[in-house]
Design an enzyme around this catalytic site. Structure first.
Site: not given
Ligand code: MIG
Length: 750
Positions: A391, A394, A465
């Site tokens: 996650d 980017e 998201d």
């Molecule tokens: O800033 O890890 O897209 O799937 O549950 C949020 C918490 C960070 C973004 C991800 C999402 C995940 C969440 N993350």
């Protein structure tokens, strides 16, 4: 071959041209595999006739005017693609102070004035549609919109395109389809790039990047499938997944303790919901420190994973690249000691803020760093974690974006953030994949949010998201289809929606709409209402179960499509236009899709709807639920109460199915049931229908776990069904290398 000032053309095959600047020739690509080693049996051109101003391959002819305007023709002299050489019709940007006023009221406005280092303009003929570009918001056809490739984490609701020019992923690749022809263009440039697909003017489209080199591929072919094959021959194909990863997965940000995870698992079993994985979101970590676990809430993850394994459920855990800046935290200490983190211009380790607070960022452009990161995955796999979810890659940051000039040293090759931003997640996924492969040995299960062209070689992806909105359910279909056409087959959305609260109806419709998704995961955000399949009472639970069971039933078909994909790059979920590209009615079909070439799904994606229009393309289709046979190339109205997701099977198909199961245990699968949907009814004798025709289907089987298939440990069957014969099933082994064959293979006529 130089064709004009700084413009060169290479023929990669007789249908793939690379058009590039002189410098681009020496640059290393992040997407194209091993330089230009083509996969999938594409032939490299050894000789082509390059004349003075007409260059030709066996299939294409290129004409360059005296001022460098390029036109590409097919061998029959049909113009496929022409540079645009007319006047520009630039869109005026507002003065900064007016933009600022707009921002003050909360409007998201972009300054359009950023200048590209190069821009390529191509003519629009008027009748075309544009596909691809990854998972940008909106509908299938991207014509008329403009986009930016700059991997972005933006939690606002992702609606259509006007403010969402950039999303989490960068696939600088698109397909142009016209009545007459089809082609693809892949701009292999990792800098921020712009794709104006006819927003500025309906006379032309353009693409360009703010840095790097002009370097794009023109891919010709007869069908969309040919273009995808060509593109994935360049950028690679997804490897075979572990079989269980195709199963249903349950997630939430977060299941906060081992006890809670166990309770979810018990409920899945209690409500008889097939499931193969539960996900651990960031709260399993100690203070969000990557590769640690919280000793209080998850005291013994090894034990937890064993307990879950007994229920047929595996654990997947999230990791983030942002590494907590904390002396004494060994990942940080080691990274500092070895110089593994990105630096600022002055050579100091660059810091920003993410979940762990002050954080630093591994430099994944370096092989040493990727190997280190890959070896850290052992800490998770040692605890029984079976998949890793990447996650925030980017990379996302809370204290403003990473500046353009953050330094990534690679292995002695210095690059700035502006060059490698769009491949940061791609390289993190590669590090995770390589680490899992090296140390775990099974086929790596990686999920990533950020991507670049070629990420399919390492990872599956989810679309980030979304929200529990009907608009986002509607968008999930074109989003997954365009990802597939961008070479990324193993994809899914957060089922039920991530942000905001799912209603029972929305959740069921979302499970239905996703019921053939290769990444089949329900996930939701911290502050939202719970949305596990059993949360809304018995009636809704039964509907959800029905579609999760349907997904499991057709697993062998999905797996066969994965196998096919490794050979061709063709997606698993396909837009109807890939079924019949000469039927214009399919071109903008945003609410239906094909699973491979035999199943058509037309989910209900409108609140309250209990019927919908379904377009069936040419051929005969069999309503999966009623058995009704319908001749296509027309619209029908299908009644679809909440428990009905319209599904149609192409007449003449054989589809492999498994029996009902709670989770996927490849060793225990000993029965294959072939459903045969005959082409034609021949008549009826007494109560027995008689059928005509015969069909053939190839089926792939292996242990579904590791890489033994690379040494020939797999079976490839060919099934032929003759409708007119008694016991009309004929089984042939095309390849026999996997010992654990089916004990029973039987066919049923549907
Ligand atoms: O800033 O890890 O897209 O799937 O549950 C949020 C918490 C960070 C973004 C991800 C999402 C995940 C969440 N993350």
């Amino acid at each position: 071959m130089k064709i004009y000032e700084n413009l060169y053309i290479d023929a990669i095959t007789d249908k793939i041209l690379r058009i590039h600047s002189e410098k681009a020739a020496e640059m290393e690509s992040f997407a194209v595999k091993g330089g230009l080693s083509l996969e999938g049996g594409l032939q490299k051109v050894t000789s082509s006739v390059w004349d003075k101003d007409v260059f030709a391959t066996k299939s294409l002819e290129i004409q360059i005017s005296s001022v460098g305007v390029m036109e590409i023709f097919d061998k029959g002299g049909k113009l496929l693609c022409a540079d645009y050489a007319g006047e520009r019709r630039e869109v005026q940007s507002l003065p900064e102070e007016e933009l600022e006023q707009m921002r003050q009221e909360g409007h998201i406005v972009h300054d359009q004035s950023e200048t590209c280092k190069f821009q390529v303009f191509k003519c629009l003929a008027g009748d075309e549609v544009v596909y691809g570009l990854g998972d940008k918001t909106g509908f299938l056809n991207k014509k008329g919109y403009d986009f930016m490739m700059w991997n972005s984490d933006n939690p606002d609701p992702q609606v259509e395109n006007q403010t969402f020019k950039a999303m989490y992923k960068s696939f600088p690749f698109f397909i142009v389809l016209r009545e007459e022809c089809v082609y693809g263009i892949f701009l292999d440039n990792t800098y921020r790039s712009y794709f104006d697909m006819g927003y500025e003017s309906n006379a032309y489209y353009s693409f360009g990047a703010v840095g790097g080199e002009l370097d794009y591929y023109f891919i010709a072919g007869d069908t969309i499938a040919d273009i995808i094959k060509g593109y994935t021959a360049l950028t690679g194909r997804a490897p075979l997944p572990q079989l269980w990863t195709l199963g249903y997965q349950q997630s939430r940000w977060s299941y906060r303790s081992a006890d809670e995870v166990l309770e979810v698992a018990r409920n899945l079993r209690k409500y008889d919901i097939p499931c193969d994985a539960i996900h651990l979101d960031i709260d399993y970590m100690e203070q969000f420190k990557v590769f640690t676990t919280n000793e209080k809430t998850f005291p013994d993850i090894r034990k937890l994973s064993d307990e879950l394994a007994a229920m047929g459920i595996k654990l997947v855990s999230i990791i983030d690249p942002g590494t907590k800046l904390e002396k004494g935290y060994d990942v940080y200490d080691e990274g500092i000691r070895e110089g593994y983190f990105a630096k600022d211009e002055d050579g100091e380790v660059y810091q920003n803020v993410v979940w762990p607070g002050d954080s630093v960022f591994p430099d994944f452009t370096s092989k040493r760093v990727r190997e280190w990161w890959g070896s850290l995955t052992k800490r998770l796999t040692a605890k029984g974690i079976r998949g890793i979810w990447n996650d925030m890659n980017e990379p996302a940051s809370f204290d403003g974006p990473l500046p353009d000039n953050v330094v990534f040293e690679g292995d002695g090759k210095k690059r700035l953030h502006r060059e490698v931003h769009n491949v940061y997640g791609h390289l993190m996924a590669k590090a995770t994949y390589d680490g899992l492969k090296a140390y775990d040995g099974r086929r790596p299960f990686v999920i990533t949010r950020a991507c670049y062209s070629g990420s399919q070689k390492y990872s599956t992806a989810w679309t980030g998201d979304n929200q529990s909105l009907w608009a986002h359910l509607q968008m999930s279909i074109p989003q997954l289809l365009n990802l597939g056409m961008s070479g990324m087959p193993m994809v899914g959305t957060d089922i039920g929606g991530f942000g905001s609260n799912a209603t029972p109806e929305l959740l069921s419709r979302w499970i239905e709409a996703s019921c053939f998704a290769p990444l089949f995961r329900n996930h939701t955000a911290k502050y939202t209402k719970r949305q596990e399949p059993w949360q809304f009472g018995e009636e809704v639970t039964a509907i959800n179960r029905k579609y999760i069971e349907l997904h499991y039933k057709f697993l062998p078909y999905l797996y066969d499509l994965c196998y096919e994909q490794t050979k061709t790059g063709l997606p698993i979920l396909r837009p109807l236009v890939m079924y019949d590209q000469h039927d214009r009615e399919t071109w903008e079909c945003n609410d239906e899709y094909m699973v491979g070439s035999k199943i058509l799904v037309a989910p209900v994606v409108q609140q309250g709807a209990t019927a919908r229009m379904v377009y069936l393309p040419k051929g005969v289709w069999i309503d999966y639920w009623t058995g009704e046979r319908i001749t296509g190339k027309r619209y029908i109205v299908k009644e679809a109460a909440l428990d009905v997701c319209p599904v149609y099977i192409k007449a003449g198909s054989i589809l492999p199915t498994y029996r009902k199961m709670q989770s996927i245990e490849p060793d225990q699968i000993d029965t294959l049931v072939l459903e045969y949907y005959p082409e034609k009814k021949a008549g009826r004798t007494g109560f027995v229908s008689r059928w005509e025709g015969s069909s053939r289907y190839e089926h792939y089987q292996d242990n579904g776990v590791d890489f033994a298939y690379e040494d020939g440990e797999y079976n490839l069957y060919a099934f032929t069904f003759h409708a007119m014969r008694k016991n009309g099933l004929q089984v042939e082994m095309l390849h026999e290398g996997y010992g654990n064959k089916y004990k029973t293979i039987k066919a049923v006529v549907r």
